[in-house]
Design an enzyme around this catalytic site. Sequence first.
Site, PDB file in Angstrom:
ATOM      1  N   CYS A 171     -22.891  -1.421 -11.893  1.00  0.00           N
ATOM      2  CA  CYS A 171     -22.835  -2.180 -13.142  1.00  0.00           C
ATOM      3  C   CYS A 171     -24.189  -2.069 -13.849  1.00  0.00           C
ATOM      4  CB  CYS A 171     -22.479  -3.633 -12.858  1.00  0.00           C
ATOM      5  SG  CYS A 171     -23.553  -4.416 -11.682  1.00  0.00           S
ATOM      6  N   PRO A 172     -24.205  -2.346 -15.142  1.00  0.00           N
ATOM      7  CA  PRO A 172     -25.481  -2.240 -15.871  1.00  0.00           C
ATOM      8  C   PRO A 172     -26.405  -3.411 -15.538  1.00  0.00           C
ATOM      9  CG  PRO A 172     -23.736  -2.996 -17.330  1.00  0.00           C
ATOM     10  CD  PRO A 172     -23.080  -2.718 -16.009  1.00  0.00           C
TER      11      PRO A 172
ATOM     12  N   THR B 179     -27.244   2.629  -6.817  1.00  0.00           N
ATOM     13  CA  THR B 179     -27.605   3.813  -7.605  1.00  0.00           C
ATOM     14  C   THR B 179     -27.583   3.449  -9.096  1.00  0.00           C
ATOM     15  OG1 THR B 179     -25.308   4.565  -7.651  1.00  0.00           O
ATOM     16  CG2 THR B 179     -26.691   5.481  -5.921  1.00  0.00           C
TER      17      THR B 179
ATOM     18  N   ARG C 281     -29.382   0.253 -11.227  1.00  0.00           N
ATOM     19  CA  ARG C 281     -30.708  -0.107 -11.743  1.00  0.00           C
ATOM     20  C   ARG C 281     -31.385  -0.984 -10.700  1.00  0.00           C
ATOM     21  NH1 ARG C 281     -30.383   3.545 -14.507  1.00  0.00           N
ATOM     22  NH2 ARG C 281     -30.510   3.741 -16.772  1.00  0.00           N
TER      23      ARG C 281
ATOM     24  N   GLU D 297     -39.840   1.079  -9.926  1.00  0.00           N
ATOM     25  CA  GLU D 297     -39.863   2.540  -9.824  1.00  0.00           C
ATOM     26  C   GLU D 297     -40.726   3.225 -10.879  1.00  0.00           C
ATOM     27  OE1 GLU D 297     -35.530   3.276 -10.377  1.00  0.00           O
ATOM     28  OE2 GLU D 297     -36.108   4.479 -12.120  1.00  0.00           O
TER      29      GLU D 297
ATOM     30  N   HIS E 125     -34.359   8.188  -7.923  1.00  0.00           N
ATOM     31  CA  HIS E 125     -33.526   8.206  -9.138  1.00  0.00           C
ATOM     32  C   HIS E 125     -32.985   9.617  -9.423  1.00  0.00           C
ATOM     33  CE1 HIS E 125     -32.782   5.556 -12.867  1.00  0.00           C
ATOM     34  NE2 HIS E 125     -31.862   6.487 -12.809  1.00  0.00           N
TER      35      HIS E 125
HETATM   36  P1  NAI Z   1     -20.147   1.919 -17.526  1.00  0.00           P
HETATM   37  O1  NAI Z   1     -20.634   1.191 -18.734  1.00  0.00           O
HETATM   38  O2  NAI Z   1     -19.118   2.989 -17.675  1.00  0.00           O
HETATM   39  O3  NAI Z   1     -19.555   0.842 -16.473  1.00  0.00           O
HETATM   40  C1  NAI Z   1     -20.215  -0.326 -16.122  1.00  0.00           C
HETATM   41  C2  NAI Z   1     -19.166  -1.293 -15.591  1.00  0.00           C
HETATM   42  O4  NAI Z   1     -19.849  -2.450 -15.099  1.00  0.00           O
HETATM   43  C3  NAI Z   1     -18.182  -1.794 -16.656  1.00  0.00           C
HETATM   44  O5  NAI Z   1     -16.850  -1.641 -16.203  1.00  0.00           O
HETATM   45  C4  NAI Z   1     -18.550  -3.256 -16.840  1.00  0.00           C
HETATM   46  O6  NAI Z   1     -17.415  -4.078 -17.146  1.00  0.00           O
HETATM   47  C5  NAI Z   1     -19.090  -3.591 -15.464  1.00  0.00           C
HETATM   48  N1  NAI Z   1     -19.969  -4.756 -15.434  1.00  0.00           N
HETATM   49  C6  NAI Z   1     -20.735  -5.283 -16.418  1.00  0.00           C
HETATM   50  N2  NAI Z   1     -21.413  -6.348 -15.958  1.00  0.00           N
HETATM   51  C7  NAI Z   1     -21.037  -6.520 -14.656  1.00  0.00           C
HETATM   52  C8  NAI Z   1     -21.385  -7.445 -13.646  1.00  0.00           C
HETATM   53  N3  NAI Z   1     -22.260  -8.444 -13.877  1.00  0.00           N
HETATM   54  N4  NAI Z   1     -20.813  -7.310 -12.434  1.00  0.00           N
HETATM   55  C9  NAI Z   1     -19.922  -6.325 -12.180  1.00  0.00           C
HETATM   56  N5  NAI Z   1     -19.565  -5.408 -13.100  1.00  0.00           N
HETATM   57  C10 NAI Z   1     -20.119  -5.504 -14.320  1.00  0.00           C
HETATM   58  O7  NAI Z   1     -21.444   2.465 -16.794  1.00  0.00           O
HETATM   59  P2  NAI Z   1     -21.547   3.702 -15.786  1.00  0.00           P
HETATM   60  O8  NAI Z   1     -21.655   4.963 -16.562  1.00  0.00           O
HETATM   61  O9  NAI Z   1     -20.492   3.595 -14.757  1.00  0.00           O
HETATM   62  O10 NAI Z   1     -22.979   3.428 -15.143  1.00  0.00           O
HETATM   63  C11 NAI Z   1     -23.234   2.325 -14.298  1.00  0.00           C
HETATM   64  C12 NAI Z   1     -24.735   2.189 -14.147  1.00  0.00           C
HETATM   65  O11 NAI Z   1     -25.227   3.332 -13.419  1.00  0.00           O
HETATM   66  C13 NAI Z   1     -25.489   2.277 -15.509  1.00  0.00           C
HETATM   67  O12 NAI Z   1     -25.570   1.030 -16.101  1.00  0.00           O
HETATM   68  C14 NAI Z   1     -26.826   2.820 -15.119  1.00  0.00           C
HETATM   69  O13 NAI Z   1     -27.685   1.705 -14.924  1.00  0.00           O
HETATM   70  C15 NAI Z   1     -26.579   3.540 -13.787  1.00  0.00           C
HETATM   71  N6  NAI Z   1     -26.835   4.976 -13.828  1.00  0.00           N
HETATM   72  C16 NAI Z   1     -27.615   5.516 -12.833  1.00  0.00           C
HETATM   73  C17 NAI Z   1     -27.887   6.860 -12.793  1.00  0.00           C
HETATM   74  C18 NAI Z   1     -28.694   7.486 -11.696  1.00  0.00           C
HETATM   75  O14 NAI Z   1     -29.173   8.618 -11.844  1.00  0.00           O
HETATM   76  N7  NAI Z   1     -28.890   6.826 -10.576  1.00  0.00           N
HETATM   77  C19 NAI Z   1     -27.377   7.753 -13.858  1.00  0.00           C
HETATM   78  C20 NAI Z   1     -26.504   7.107 -14.817  1.00  0.00           C
HETATM   79  C21 NAI Z   1     -26.279   5.752 -14.806  1.00  0.00           C
END
Ligand code: NAI
Length: 338
Positions: free
Chosen positions: A213-214, A240, A242, A271, A303
């Site tokens: 989640c974000p 993975t 934040r 980080e 990361h």
């Molecule tokens: P997304 O926006 O497609 O999905 C996020 C989901 O989290 C949504 O379904 C939303 O309803 C849900 N959500 C919001 N607040 C929440 C809470 N308090 N508890 C539970 N669920 C909640 O985002 P995506 O693309 O799936 O990315 C998720 C996270 O992964 C990003 O926010 C980013 O921080 C991280 N990320 C990490 C990367 C890495 O290299 N390690 C690369 C890309 C993203």
Amino acid sequence: MTTLPKTIGIMKIAVFSTCNYDQEFLEKYNTSHQLVFFEQTLNLDSAPMAQGFQAVCLFVNDRADAEVLSSLAEYGIKVILLRCAGFNNVDLDFAEEVGIKILRVPAYSPEAVAEHTLAMMLTLNRKTHKAYNRVREGNFSLESLMGFNMHGAKVALIGTGNIGKALYKILKGFGCRISAYDPYPDAELVADGLEYMDLREALSDAEMVSLHCPLTDESFHMINENTLKYFTKGAMLINTSRGALVDTAAVINSLKSGQLGYLGLDVYEQEAALFFQDLSGEVIQDDLIARLISFPNVLITSHQGFFTREAMQQIAETTFLNADAFVAGKNMINEIKP
Ligand code: NAI
């Protein structure tokens, strides 16, 4: 390979936090902008480097808070091109106030992060990182390498957006029993049989918990001293998403007591001062990460979840689509507003 339209205008873009691979992919997919690469992350000290540019291109650890944004606005920066999905490092309200547009790359190969998450789960479970070193030293013993079957194991996905959903599909293939917590359940996954629960229930029902989640005010330190008590004893936590979703001091205590059995981190709250740099010749000043590194059941990567060829290409292509849309005054589908 996608063929991109040539741009209608050229912007001078200051690219912050550049590593060799960023430069390689951005140069390869540049439509026709003038790019100047800086290794430095953007912060109040480095902000003056943005003078003379119309745009800055930023990554996850660049800081675009109110102070930095006021400097950027003063230098005439009109747009911030984020080459990532997360935007917790940008003050969106202040950006709007000073007239700076924020464009991001909303999804770039969610499978890249989902697959890295799986790699962390399997490494921690089957201890392949230890086996690799052991065998190289001529130690062929299996002592303390025992794992558990992924087939039938219970996994809780916290967040089922693009990445959580990609991981769901992979883990289903393994035969895991999956549950989830997300304030906005995904209809397709519900139809597929995924059971959504509240956070407490999801955490207490799983042998593996994975965060997707974000980072928001609401999700800051969602894994803390209290919520760690809900975990099944000896469970695995993977983050993975934040770093600040997890209270690092609390997970250290939980690992010491054995409540948390395994920890996989691709992101870390502090980080910005560490990741993406070679600090092998220096004394690490961050005592929390030093303690985490010392645990045998902790795996930390820097990361790198996003870091595949396919994702790098998508990031570069979308960054220039965003830049071109801004220059052409077109509908900016990847704009983020407060
Ligand atoms: P997304 O926006 O497609 O999905 C996020 C989901 O989290 C949504 O379904 C939303 O309803 C849900 N959500 C919001 N607040 C929440 C809470 N308090 N508890 C539970 N669920 C909640 O985002 P995506 O693309 O799936 O990315 C998720 C996270 O992964 C990003 O926010 C980013 O921080 C991280 N990320 C990490 C990367 C890495 O290299 N390690 C690369 C890309 C993203």
